[in-house]
Enzyme design. Structure first.
Site, PDB file in Angstrom:
ATOM      1  N   ASP A  18      24.453  43.124  79.575  1.00 55.92           N
ATOM      2  CA  ASP A  18      24.601  42.835  78.485  1.00 55.92           C
ATOM      3  C   ASP A  18      25.073  40.929  78.539  1.00 55.92           C
ATOM      4  O   ASP A  18      25.136  40.274  77.869  1.00 55.92           O
ATOM      5  CB  ASP A  18      24.785  43.117  76.871  1.00 55.92           C
ATOM      6  CG  ASP A  18      23.887  43.682  76.498  1.00 55.92           C
ATOM      7  OD1 ASP A  18      22.252  43.707  77.120  1.00 55.92           O
ATOM      8  OD2 ASP A  18      24.267  44.944  75.450  1.00 55.92           O
TER       9      ASP A  18
ATOM     10  N   HIS B  60      23.550  47.117  68.079  1.00 56.88           N
ATOM     11  CA  HIS B  60      23.192  46.373  67.500  1.00 56.88           C
ATOM     12  C   HIS B  60      22.675  46.148  65.607  1.00 56.88           C
ATOM     13  O   HIS B  60      22.255  45.304  65.618  1.00 56.88           O
ATOM     14  CB  HIS B  60      22.318  45.607  67.964  1.00 56.88           C
ATOM     15  CG  HIS B  60      22.758  44.990  69.747  1.00 56.88           C
ATOM     16  ND1 HIS B  60      23.091  44.190  69.450  1.00 56.88           N
ATOM     17  CD2 HIS B  60      22.953  45.729  70.991  1.00 56.88           C
ATOM     18  CE1 HIS B  60      23.693  43.633  70.559  1.00 56.88           C
ATOM     19  NE2 HIS B  60      23.643  44.799  71.121  1.00 56.88           N
TER      20      HIS B  60
ATOM     21  N   SER C  80      17.619  45.000  69.524  1.00 58.00           N
ATOM     22  CA  SER C  80      17.904  45.569  71.389  1.00 58.00           C
ATOM     23  C   SER C  80      17.835  47.825  71.059  1.00 58.00           C
ATOM     24  O   SER C  80      17.491  47.796  69.644  1.00 58.00           O
ATOM     25  CB  SER C  80      19.314  45.651  71.439  1.00 58.00           C
ATOM     26  OG  SER C  80      19.895  44.099  71.345  1.00 58.00           O
TER      27      SER C  80
ATOM     28  N   HIS D 167     -19.984  17.020  88.719  1.00 54.40           N
ATOM     29  CA  HIS D 167     -19.273  17.518  89.424  1.00 54.40           C
ATOM     30  C   HIS D 167     -19.872  17.464  90.981  1.00 54.40           C
ATOM     31  O   HIS D 167     -19.007  16.692  91.721  1.00 54.40           O
ATOM     32  CB  HIS D 167     -19.240  19.064  89.247  1.00 54.40           C
ATOM     33  CG  HIS D 167     -18.625  19.211  88.487  1.00 54.40           C
ATOM     34  ND1 HIS D 167     -19.035  18.629  87.089  1.00 54.40           N
ATOM     35  CD2 HIS D 167     -17.063  19.600  88.057  1.00 54.40           C
ATOM     36  CE1 HIS D 167     -17.898  19.426  85.445  1.00 54.40           C
ATOM     37  NE2 HIS D 167     -16.546  20.060  86.049  1.00 54.40           N
TER      38      HIS D 167
ATOM     39  N   GLU E 139     -24.153  25.698  88.656  1.00 50.14           N
ATOM     40  CA  GLU E 139     -23.145  25.945  87.108  1.00 50.14           C
ATOM     41  C   GLU E 139     -24.006  24.615  86.227  1.00 50.14           C
ATOM     42  O   GLU E 139     -23.358  24.458  85.449  1.00 50.14           O
ATOM     43  CB  GLU E 139     -21.535  25.028  87.120  1.00 50.14           C
ATOM     44  CG  GLU E 139     -21.420  26.606  87.651  1.00 50.14           C
ATOM     45  CD  GLU E 139     -19.782  27.024  87.468  1.00 50.14           C
ATOM     46  OE1 GLU E 139     -19.215  25.433  87.049  1.00 50.14           O
ATOM     47  OE2 GLU E 139     -18.735  27.379  87.358  1.00 50.14           O
TER      48      GLU E 139
ATOM     49  N   TYR F 246      17.959  29.506  71.275  1.00 55.75           N
ATOM     50  CA  TYR F 246      18.738  29.792  69.488  1.00 55.75           C
ATOM     51  C   TYR F 246      19.641  30.801  69.699  1.00 55.75           C
ATOM     52  O   TYR F 246      19.322  31.773  70.544  1.00 55.75           O
ATOM     53  CB  TYR F 246      17.486  30.071  68.082  1.00 55.75           C
ATOM     54  CG  TYR F 246      17.674  30.598  67.513  1.00 55.75           C
ATOM     55  CD1 TYR F 246      18.908  29.572  66.691  1.00 55.75           C
ATOM     56  CD2 TYR F 246      18.002  31.931  67.246  1.00 55.75           C
ATOM     57  CE1 TYR F 246      18.930  29.967  65.305  1.00 55.75           C
ATOM     58  CE2 TYR F 246      19.106  32.418  66.186  1.00 55.75           C
ATOM     59  CZ  TYR F 246      19.215  31.327  64.773  1.00 55.75           C
ATOM     60  OH  TYR F 246      19.734  31.566  63.911  1.00 55.75           O
TER      61      TYR F 246
ATOM     62  N   GLN G  51      23.619  50.203  72.534  1.00 58.46           N
ATOM     63  CA  GLN G  51      22.564  49.383  71.795  1.00 58.46           C
ATOM     64  C   GLN G  51      21.838  50.028  70.146  1.00 58.46           C
ATOM     65  O   GLN G  51      21.747  48.939  69.747  1.00 58.46           O
ATOM     66  CB  GLN G  51      21.200  49.593  72.410  1.00 58.46           C
ATOM     67  CG  GLN G  51      21.386  49.421  73.542  1.00 58.46           C
ATOM     68  CD  GLN G  51      21.807  48.050  73.251  1.00 58.46           C
ATOM     69  OE1 GLN G  51      21.668  46.721  73.345  1.00 58.46           O
ATOM     70  NE2 GLN G  51      22.575  47.644  74.253  1.00 58.46           N
TER      71      GLN G  51
ATOM     72  N   ASN H 292      16.534  36.955  63.995  1.00 59.90           N
ATOM     73  CA  ASN H 292      16.702  37.964  63.358  1.00 59.90           C
ATOM     74  C   ASN H 292      15.230  37.800  62.873  1.00 59.90           C
ATOM     75  O   ASN H 292      14.273  37.614  63.367  1.00 59.90           O
ATOM     76  CB  ASN H 292      17.585  38.448  62.063  1.00 59.90           C
ATOM     77  CG  ASN H 292      17.071  36.570  61.644  1.00 59.90           C
ATOM     78  OD1 ASN H 292      16.394  35.841  61.251  1.00 59.90           O
ATOM     79  ND2 ASN H 292      18.650  36.685  60.410  1.00 59.90           N
TER      80      ASN H 292
ATOM     81  N   GLU I 268      13.056  48.147  76.297  1.00 59.43           N
ATOM     82  CA  GLU I 268      13.723  46.806  76.796  1.00 59.43           C
ATOM     83  C   GLU I 268      14.639  47.201  77.928  1.00 59.43           C
ATOM     84  O   GLU I 268      14.273  46.174  78.950  1.00 59.43           O
ATOM     85  CB  GLU I 268      14.376  45.851  75.647  1.00 59.43           C
ATOM     86  CG  GLU I 268      15.474  45.143  75.757  1.00 59.43           C
ATOM     87  CD  GLU I 268      16.538  44.686  74.878  1.00 59.43           C
ATOM     88  OE1 GLU I 268      16.343  45.540  73.934  1.00 59.43           O
ATOM     89  OE2 GLU I 268      17.011  43.068  74.761  1.00 59.43           O
ATOM     90  N   HIS I 269      15.802  48.293  77.362  1.00 65.77           N
ATOM     91  CA  HIS I 269      16.543  48.974  78.717  1.00 65.77           C
ATOM     92  C   HIS I 269      16.196  49.971  79.146  1.00 65.77           C
ATOM     93  O   HIS I 269      15.834  50.461  78.510  1.00 65.77           O
ATOM     94  CB  HIS I 269      17.936  48.306  78.119  1.00 65.77           C
ATOM     95  CG  HIS I 269      18.255  47.035  77.809  1.00 65.77           C
ATOM     96  ND1 HIS I 269      17.970  46.890  76.598  1.00 65.77           N
ATOM     97  CD2 HIS I 269      18.786  46.262  78.378  1.00 65.77           C
ATOM     98  CE1 HIS I 269      18.619  45.590  75.996  1.00 65.77           C
ATOM     99  NE2 HIS I 269      18.865  45.176  77.008  1.00 65.77           N
TER     100      HIS I 269
ATOM    101  N   GLN J 204      15.823  27.480  59.878  1.00 65.62           N
ATOM    102  CA  GLN J 204      15.741  25.516  59.794  1.00 65.62           C
ATOM    103  C   GLN J 204      16.111  25.180  61.204  1.00 65.62           C
ATOM    104  O   GLN J 204      15.987  24.250  61.807  1.00 65.62           O
ATOM    105  CB  GLN J 204      17.134  25.247  59.121  1.00 65.62           C
ATOM    106  CG  GLN J 204      17.565  25.569  58.460  1.00 65.62           C
ATOM    107  CD  GLN J 204      18.041  27.676  57.917  1.00 65.62           C
ATOM    108  OE1 GLN J 204      17.575  27.804  57.554  1.00 65.62           O
ATOM    109  NE2 GLN J 204      19.699  27.427  57.672  1.00 65.62           N
TER     110      GLN J 204
END
Ligand SMILES: NC(=O)c1ccc[n+]([C@@H]2O[C@H](COP(=O)([O-])OP(=O)(O)OC[C@H]3O[C@@H](n4cnc5c(N)ncnc54)[C@H](O)[C@@H]3O)[C@@H](O)[C@H]2O)c1
Ligand SMILES: N[C@H](CO)Cc1c[nH]c[nH+]1
Ligand SMILES: [Zn+2]
Length: 428
Positions: free
Chosen positions: A356, A258, A233, A415, A410, A124, A255, A209, A322-323, A186
Site C-alpha cells: 500500500d 478502508h 479494497s 489491398h 478476402e 484522481y 484492509q 468512491n 486484489e491482494h 466534478q
C-alpha cells in the site's frame, strides 16, 4: 465475520460474493452533473464543489505558494518516509520499461515497436474519507517514468478549500505541479471535457468512491480511456499452522479499515488458527480509530476452514483477490501456483501495508474479481506500443505473393493491388 467449515464446491461462488457494487443506480444523477460540466465548465464545477464538498471558494488550481508551504506543514519523518517510498516505487516501475528489439520476420521485412507515452493524463486522488497521499506516488511516479508530457492531479478540497499538505508534498516529490482542488464527479467531468481552468486529458487514472466510479464508467463510453475498475479494497489471506494469528488479524483489519464496501477473506486448514484469528480480530478492532468502518467491512467478510493447501489455492483463484497474503509454509512455492490475484504478499513478514505504501509495487489494483483479467497500474498503463515496419523491394518480392493470395481470398482487390502495383514496378 461469518465462518464456514468445508463448504461444498457448488456453494463457493455464492459464498464468495462481494458486497453489491452496482453503481448503475447513480448513472442518471452522475450523467446530469457531467452534462452540466461539459456545457458550463468551471462554473458548474464550482457549483457542485459547493454542493458536495462544501467548498465556497472560486479557485480551482492549487497555487504555487500553497504547494511550497506544504513542506513546512508536515514532519521531517513523514517527508523522509514519502521520499523513501517514492524511490522504491521508482526503482520497481523503472524495471517495467521494456525495449523491444527490431526483428526481421523474413528477409527484407523488419518489424519493431516503440513505447510512446500517452501525452496527457489525469490522476484522481481520493480524499473523501482519508487523504490518500500514497496514491499520488502510485499514480504520479510511473506517469513520470513513462514520460507523459502533461500530468494533472485532482483531489477533493476540504471545506476551507485546502488540500492536505502531504498530498501536495507527495505531488512535488513525484514532480506533478498542476494540482486542482476538485473531487468526485466534478473532477472526472473537468478532466474529460476540459474547462477554462482544467486541461482535457486522454486517460484518467485512480480509485474513488461510488460517484467517482460511476463517473469514470460513464465517461469511458464517451471515448475517455480509464485505467481499470478499482473499487473498495479487499484482501484474501491463506494461513496454515505456521501463521501468527495476531499478524493475520492485523492484515485482515488493515484492509477492513478502508470501510464498508471493503471485504476481507481468511482461508485456513487449521481450526485452532481460525478461532485464534477471530479472537484477535475482535481484540484488535476495538482499538482502531476507524472501528466503525472496519466493522462495516467485517460484516461482509468471511472465513473458511478448508481441507488442504490445494483447496485454498482453488478458492483464492476463484475469488481473484486484489491482494493475496500467503501466510503458509513454502509460501514462495505456493505463490508460483497462483493464477488470479492483483498483488501477492509472500511469507509472514510481508504485510499488505508494505504494498500500500512503500515496497515499490503499485497499490492501484483491480478489485471485485477484475484481477482475473486486469493488471494493476504499471508503466504499460501510461504508454502505447506503436508498431513500425519497413520492407525492402527484395522483401516485398518474397512477401508480396502471400499478401496477394490472402487479399484475393478476402475479396479485397484494392489491398491486393497495393502490392501488385509495386511488384510490377520492381520487375524481375
Ligand atoms: N482499489 C484501489 O486501488 C484503491 C486505492 C485507494 C482507495 N481505494 C478506495 O477509494 C475509495 C475512496 O473514497 P472516498 O469517499 O474516501 O474519496 P473520493 O475522493 O473517492 O470521494 C469523495 C468525493 O465524492 C463526492 N461525493 C460525496 N458524496 C456525494 C454525493 N452524495 N453526490 C455526489 N458526489 C458526492 C464529493 O465530490 C467528494 O469530493 C474507498 O472506497 C477506497 O477503498 C481503492
Ligand atoms: N489498500 C488500498 C487499495 O489497494 C490502498 C491504500 C492507500 N492507503 C492505504 N491503502
Ligand atoms: Zn490499504
Amino acid at each position: 465475520m461469518q465462518t464456514y467449515v468445508n463448504p461444498p464446491r457448488n456453494q463457493w461462488d455464492e459464498l464468495l460474493q462481494r458486497p453489491q457494487l452496482d453503481v448503475s443506480g447513480l448513472y442518471e444523477q452522475v450523467q446530469s452533473v457531467l452534462d452540466e460540466i461539459e456545457v458550463a465548465g468551471d462554473q458548474a464545477v464550482l457549483k457542485y464543489s459547493r454542493m458536495f464538498d462544501g467548498y465556497e471558494g472560486a479557485e480551482l488550481q492549487v497555487g504555487e505558494e500553497e504547494i511550497a508551504a506544504a513542506s513546512s506543514k508536515i514532519t521531517k519523518e513523514l517527508k523522509s518516509a514519502i521520499e523513501t517510498a517514492a524511490q522504491n516505487i521508482k526503482t520497481f516501475h523503472a524495471t517495467q520499461w521494456q525495449l523491444m528489439e527490431k526483428v526481421e520476420t523474413q528477409p527484407g521485412v523488419t518489424c519493431w515497436q516503440k513505447n510512446v507515452p500517452i501525452e496527457k493524463v489525469g490522476l484522481y486522488v481520493p480524499g473523501g474519507t482519508a487523504p490518500l497521499f500514497s496514491t499520488v506516488l502510485m499514480l504520479g511516479v510511473p506517469a513520470k517514468i513513462a514520460g507523459c508530457r502533461e500530468i494533472i492531479l485532482c483531489t477533493p478540497p476540504g471545506k476551507d478549500g485546502k488540500i492536505h499538505p502531504a498530498i501536495l508534498y507527495a505531488a512535488s516529490v513525484a514532480g506533478i505541479d498542476k494540482i486542482y482542488k476538485i473531487g468526485g464527479i466534478q473532477a472526472i467531468g473537468a478532466m474529460t471535457f476540459g474547462t477554462e481552468s482544467v486541461p482535457k486529458v486522454y486517460k484518467i487514472f485512480g480509485p474513488g468512491n461510488k460517484y467517482v466510479t460511476a463517473a469514470k464508467q460513464l465517461v469511458s463510453l464517451k471515448n475517455m480511456a480509464i485505467d481499470m475498475p478499482a473499487g473498495p479494497s479487499e484482501v484474501l489471506i491463506m494461513a496454515d499452522e505456521s501463521a501468527n494469528p495476531a499478524f493475520v488479524a492485523a492484515d485482515l483489519l488493515s484492509q477492513a479499515e478502508h470501510g464498508a464496501g471493503s471485504q476481507v477473506i481468511l482461508l485456513t486448514t487449521v481450526p485452532e488458527l481460525l478461532d485464534a484469528v477471530m479472537a484477535e480480530v475482535e481484540k484488535q478492532v476495538k482499538s482502531l480509530p476507524r472501528e466503525d468502518g472496519a466493522r462495516g467491512a467485517l460484516n461482509d467478510s468471511r472465513a473458511f476452514l478448508l481441507t488442504s493447501i490445494d483447496e485454498m489455492i482453488k478458492m483464492s483463484d476463484l475469488y481473484a483477490p486484489e491482494h493475496l497474503i500467503l501466510a503458509v509454509n513454502d509460501a514462495e512455492e505456493v505463490a508460483d501456483r497462483i493464477i488470479n490475484a492483483g498483488s501477492v504478499f509472500i511469507g509472514h513478514y510481508t504485510p499488505e501495508s508494505a504494498g500500500d505504501y512503500a515496497s515499490g509495487t503499485n497499490h492501484t489494483l483491480p478489485t471485485y474479481g477484475h484481477a482475473r483479467t486486469y493488471s494493476g497500474v504499471n508503466i504499460d498503463s501510461y504508454i502505447r506500443k506503436v508498431t513500425f515496419q519497413h520492407i525492402t523491394p527484395e522483401g516485398l518480392k518474397q512477401l508480396g505473393p502471400v499478401i496477394q493470395e490472402m487479399a484475393a481470398a478476402e475479396m479485397l482487390d484494392a489491398h491486393k493491388n497495393a502490392v501488385t502495383i509495386r511488384l510490377n514496378e520492381i520487375g524481375d
